[in-house]
Design a protein around this motif. Structure first.
Motif, PDB file in Angstrom:
ATOM      1  N   GLY A   1       0.522  -1.103  -0.025  1.00  0.00           N
ATOM      2  CA  GLY A   1      -0.306   0.080   0.040  1.00  0.00           C
ATOM      3  C   GLY A   1       0.736   1.416  -0.097  1.00  0.00           C
ATOM      4  N   ASP A   2       2.135   0.989  -0.111  1.00  0.00           N
ATOM      5  CA  ASP A   2       2.892   2.367  -0.146  1.00  0.00           C
ATOM      6  C   ASP A   2       2.717   3.301  -1.198  1.00  0.00           C
ATOM      7  N   ALA A   3       2.103   2.819  -2.302  1.00  0.00           N
ATOM      8  CA  ALA A   3       1.966   3.611  -3.466  1.00  0.00           C
ATOM      9  C   ALA A   3       0.731   4.374  -3.223  1.00  0.00           C
ATOM     10  N   GLY A   4       0.142   4.094  -2.158  1.00  0.00           N
ATOM     11  CA  GLY A   4      -1.521   4.770  -1.987  1.00  0.00           C
ATOM     12  C   GLY A   4      -2.530   4.216  -2.464  1.00  0.00           C
ATOM     13  N   THR A   5      -2.450   2.582  -2.723  1.00  0.00           N
ATOM     14  CA  THR A   5      -3.527   1.835  -3.301  1.00  0.00           C
ATOM     15  C   THR A   5      -3.726   0.548  -1.953  1.00  0.00           C
ATOM     16  N   THR A   6      -4.889  -0.098  -2.091  1.00  0.00           N
ATOM     17  CA  THR A   6      -5.193  -1.102  -1.316  1.00  0.00           C
ATOM     18  C   THR A   6      -5.803  -2.168  -2.023  1.00  0.00           C
ATOM     19  N   GLY A   7      -5.445  -3.363  -1.601  1.00  0.00           N
ATOM     20  CA  GLY A   7      -6.180  -4.400  -2.109  1.00  0.00           C
ATOM     21  C   GLY A   7      -7.736  -4.854  -1.585  1.00  0.00           C
ATOM     22  N   LEU A   8      -8.574  -4.980  -2.477  1.00  0.00           N
ATOM     23  CA  LEU A   8     -10.265  -5.700  -2.298  1.00  0.00           C
ATOM     24  C   LEU A   8     -10.139  -7.278  -2.118  1.00  0.00           C
ATOM     25  N   VAL A   9     -11.202  -7.742  -1.635  1.00  0.00           N
ATOM     26  CA  VAL A   9     -11.181  -9.195  -1.665  1.00  0.00           C
ATOM     27  C   VAL A   9     -11.212 -10.022  -2.911  1.00  0.00           C
ATOM     28  N   ASP A  10     -11.444  -9.386  -4.170  1.00  0.00           N
ATOM     29  CA  ASP A  10     -11.324  -9.841  -5.360  1.00  0.00           C
ATOM     30  C   ASP A  10     -10.078  -9.570  -6.016  1.00  0.00           C
ATOM     31  N   GLY A  11      -8.918  -9.183  -5.062  1.00  0.00           N
ATOM     32  CA  GLY A  11      -7.755  -9.079  -5.893  1.00  0.00           C
ATOM     33  C   GLY A  11      -7.426  -7.625  -6.570  1.00  0.00           C
ATOM     34  N   SER A  12      -8.432  -7.057  -6.922  1.00  0.00           N
ATOM     35  CA  SER A  12      -8.224  -5.869  -7.519  1.00  0.00           C
ATOM     36  C   SER A  12      -7.572  -4.609  -6.292  1.00  0.00           C
ATOM     37  N   ARG A  13      -7.027  -3.503  -6.872  1.00  0.00           N
ATOM     38  CA  ARG A  13      -6.526  -2.696  -6.414  1.00  0.00           C
ATOM     39  C   ARG A  13      -7.482  -1.337  -6.428  1.00  0.00           C
TER      40      ARG A  13
END
Length: 185
Positions: free
Chosen positions: A12-24
Motif C-alpha cells: 500500500g505504499d503507493a497509495g492503493t489497497t487490495g480488495l477481496v477480489d484481488g483488485s486494487r
C-alpha cells in the motif's frame, strides 16, 4: 481463516489497497472511505463497551462489532451479486432483523419522545458511536458502483439501535438530556 504473520506488506505504499477480489483501488476511493468509517464506528462501539453499560446492551454491542467486521468484508467485495457464500461475506436480512428486535425490546420500556435530545449524559460514548455510524452510512451510500442493500439497511438500523440504547442508558441515570429550543437567545 485469517492468519497474519507479518503486519506490513509494503503493497500500500503507493497509495492503493487490495480488495477481496484481488483488485486494487486508491486509498481515497469512496469504497475505502466507507470501510474506514465502518472501522471507526466499530472502534467507537468498543470504547462504549469499555464504559459501564447494562449487560444486555454490552452483549448486543459485542454481536454488532462482529457484524461490522462482516460489513467491512462486504464493502471490500466489489460486484453486484450480493449473495453470501462460504467465501463471500455479505450482510443478510437476518442480521438487520436481529437489530430490529433489539430496538423493539429496548424501546418497549421507554416513554415516547416529547423533545429532541442532546447527545450527552451517561450514554455520551454511544451517542458518539451513533454519529460515526451515520457517517459510515452516508459513505456507504456514496460507493459507486453500489453496495449490498442489506449492508445499507444494517447501518441504518444500527444508528437507530444506538439511539434507543442511548435513551435506555440515560433513563437509568436520570433521563434524556433534552434540547431546549432557543433557550440561549
Amino acid at each position: 481463516m485469517v492468519k497474519l504473520n507479518r503486519i506490513y506488506t509494503r503493497t500500500g505504499d503507493a497509495g492503493t489497497t487490495g480488495l477481496v477480489d484481488g483488485s486494487r483501488v486508491a486509498k481515497n476511493d469512496s469504497r475505502m472511505a466507507a470501510i474506514g468509517d465502518v472501522d471507526e464506528a466499530n472502534s467507537a462501539i468498543g470504547v462504549a463497551i469499555a464504559s459501564s453499560l447494562p449487560e444486555a446492551i454490552r452483549q448486543e454491542l459485542s454481536l454488532i462489532q462482529n457484524d461490522l467486521f462482516d460489513l467491512g468484508a462486504d464493502l471490500a467485495t466489489p460486484g453486484e451479486d450480493f449473495t453470501p457464500s462460504p467465501m463471500t461475506l455479505r450482510i443478510v436480512a437476518a442480521q438487520v432483523e436481529r437489530l430490529e428486535r433489539a430496538i423493539d425490546a429496548l424501546n418497549a420500556d421507554l416513554e415516547p419522545l416529547t423533545s429532541f435530545i442532546l447527545p450527552g449524559g451517561t450514554a455520551a460514548s454511544l451517542h458518539l458511536a451513533r454519529a460515526i455510524v451515520r457517517r459510515a452510512e452516508r459513505s456507504a451510500v456514496a460507493v459507486v458502483p453500489g453496495v449490498n442493500p442489506q449492508a445499507l439497511a444494517y447501518l441504518n438500523r444500527l444508528s437507530d439501535f444506538l439511539f434507543v440504547a442511548c435513551r435506555a442508558v440515560n433513563k437509568s441515570a436520570g433521563g434524556d438530556v433534552l434540547w431546549a429550543a432557543g433557550a440561549n437567545r
